[in-house]
Design an enzyme around this catalytic site. Structure first.
Site, PDB file in Angstrom:
ATOM      1  N   HIS A  98       0.840  -1.204   0.000  1.00 56.56           N
ATOM      2  CA  HIS A  98       0.000   0.000   0.000  1.00 56.56           C
ATOM      3  C   HIS A  98       0.882   1.264   0.000  1.00 56.56           C
ATOM      4  CE1 HIS A  98      -3.739   2.208   1.336  1.00 56.56           C
ATOM      5  NE2 HIS A  98      -2.809   3.071   1.705  1.00 56.56           N
ATOM      6  N   GLU A  99       1.825   1.316   0.932  1.00 54.80           N
ATOM      7  CA  GLU A  99       2.685   2.509   1.020  1.00 54.80           C
ATOM      8  C   GLU A  99       3.607   2.611  -0.198  1.00 54.80           C
ATOM      9  OE1 GLU A  99       2.016   4.783   3.150  1.00 54.80           O
ATOM     10  OE2 GLU A  99       0.636   3.523   4.282  1.00 54.80           O
ATOM     11  N   ASP A 174      -7.652   7.432   2.773  1.00 49.66           N
ATOM     12  CA  ASP A 174      -7.230   7.965   1.468  1.00 49.66           C
ATOM     13  C   ASP A 174      -8.443   8.301   0.612  1.00 49.66           C
ATOM     14  OD1 ASP A 174      -4.585   7.384   2.086  1.00 49.66           O
ATOM     15  OD2 ASP A 174      -4.648   5.415   1.118  1.00 49.66           O
TER      16      ASP A 174
HETATM   17 ZN    ZN Z   1      -2.881   5.070   2.028  1.00 50.58          ZN
END
Ligand code: ZN
Length: 312
Positions: A98-99, A174
Site C-alpha cells: 500500500h505505502e 485515502d
Molecule cells: Zn494510504
C-alpha cells in the site's frame, strides 16, 4: 479556524524563540530547520523543539544535536512510532505494498511535492506512512498539483488491488480525503467542467439548525452534475495510478520488499530502488536514533489503527 502558517522567516523566528533556553550543539543550524519544515504551524515547531530536547535528555546528552531535530521532525510529521503494536505478517505485507503504491506515484507524477520518507512502522493511529515535504511555502495550488494529489491518494488502494488482489479498509482514509479534495475542486475552486462557480457555500450555516436541503444554493440537476464531476476527478486519479503502477511493477515490488526488510526508506533509497540499483548497507540502523532500540514487542498491545494522518 484559519491560522496562516508561518513562512520560512516566521519559522526561523519561532524556532529561535523556542530554542533560546535549550543548549544546542554547534551542528544545529536553525535556518536549515526552518527551510526543512514548510507546512509546520507554530505549535508544530514548538513540539519539534520539545521532542528534540527530550531525545537528547533521554540519551543523557548535554546538548541537543541536529540528529535529534531530524528524528523529532519525523515524529511531528508522521506521528509517534508505536513499536508496541505488533502487525501480523499479512498486515505488514499489505501495508508495505500500500505505502509502496503511494511512494511510487509520488515519484512518477510531475507535480508532487518531493518524497520525505516512507515507513511501515505503525505511527499514531496509522499502520504505515508515506510523507512528503512541500518544496517551498505553498500558498496556492494548481489544478495539475491537485490532480496529482488525487493520483497519489489512489496509489495505495491500486497497489493492493494490482499486487495482492485484495481491497482492505486501510485505504478508507485515502478515499475519504480524495473525495473531499475532488469535491472542493468542483464546488470551491471551479476547476471542473461546470466552470468557475462556487456551489454550496451556505452549508456553513448548518450549525444554526437549518436544514441542509434548504441551504443548498443549486438545483437538483446541478447536484447530479456535481456528483458526476467529483467522480470524474477521483476516477481519473485512480486510472492514472493504475497506469503508473501497472507499468512499473518491478519497481513497486522492490520498494515493498525493501520496506518489509528495512521498515523505513528515505527518498534517496527509494530513488535507488526505482532505478534498480542496490541499496547501500546500513551501517547504523538509522536514519533515526530510535531505531537502534531493540525491537521487542511490549506486553501492552496497541489499538490497531487504520487511518492515515495525511492523504498518502
Ligand atoms: Zn494510504
Amino acid at each position: 479556524m484559519v491560522v496562516p502558517l508561518p513562512d520560512v522567516g516566521g519559522r526561523d523566528g519561532i524556532l529561535k524563540v523556542h530554542t533560546k533556553k535549550i543548549p544546542l550543539s554547534e551542528d544545529v543550524d536553525i535556518s536549515v530547520l526552518a527551510r526543512g519544515t514548510p507546512g509546520f504551524s507554530g505549535a508544530d515547531l514548538a513540539n519539534l523543539v520539545n521532542e528534540a530536547a527530550l531525545l537528547a535528555a533521554r540519551q543523557n546528552r548535554k546538548h541537543v544535536i541536529m540528529a535529534d531535530f531530524e528524528s523529532s521532525k519525523d515524529k511531528v510529521m508522521m506521528g509517534k512510532e508505536r513499536r508496541s503494536m505488533v502487525l501480523s505478517e499479512e498486515e505488514k505485507r499489505i501495508t508495505a505494498f500500500h505505502e509502496a503504491g503511494h511512494t511510487l506515484v509520488i515519484c512518477k507524477v510531475p507535480n508532487a511535492d518531493p518524497l520525505h520518507k516512507v515507513t511501515i512502522i505503525p505511527r499514531g493511529m496509522t499502520l504505515g506512512v508515506t510523507a512528503w515535504l512541500p518544496e517551498g511555502d505553498r500558498h496556492t495550488s494548481s489544478k495539475d498539483y491537485l490532480e496529482d494529489r488525487l493520483t497519489i491518494a489512489m496509489g495505495g488502494r491500486v497497489a493492493e488491488e494490482l499486487f495482492l488482489n485484495s481491497m482492505t479498509t486501510g485505504a478508507a482514509n485515502d478515499i475519504e480525503k480524495a473525495t473531499e479534495l475532488a469535491r472542493d475542486m468542483v464546488c470551491e475552486y471551479g476547476m471542473s467542467d461546470l466552470g468557475p462557480l462556487a456551489f454550496g457555500k451556505n452549508q456553513q450555516e448548518i450549525f444554526l439548525g437549518r436544514d441542509l436541503a434548504t441551504q443548498r444554493d443549486f438545483s437538483e440537476d446541478t447536484a447530479i452534475k456535481i456528483d458526476q464531476e467529483v467522480k470524474k476527478f477521483v476516477m481519473t486519479g485512480y486510472q492514472r495510478a493504475k497506469d503508473i503502477l501497472g507499468s512499473n511493477r518491478e519497481a513497486l515490488t522492490r520498494i515493498a520488499e525493501a520496506l518489509l526488510e528495512r521498515e523505513v526508506l528515505d527518498a534517496n533509497e527509494v530513488k535507488l530502488l526505482i532505478e534498480g540499483r542496490p541499496l547501500p548497507e546500513r551501517v547504523l540502523p538509522s536514519p533515526q536514533p530510535q531505531t537502534t532500540q531493540v525491537l521487542k514487542p511490549q506486553p501492552t498491545p496497541g489499538v490497531p489503527g487504520r487511518e492515515r494522518p495525511q492523504p498518502a
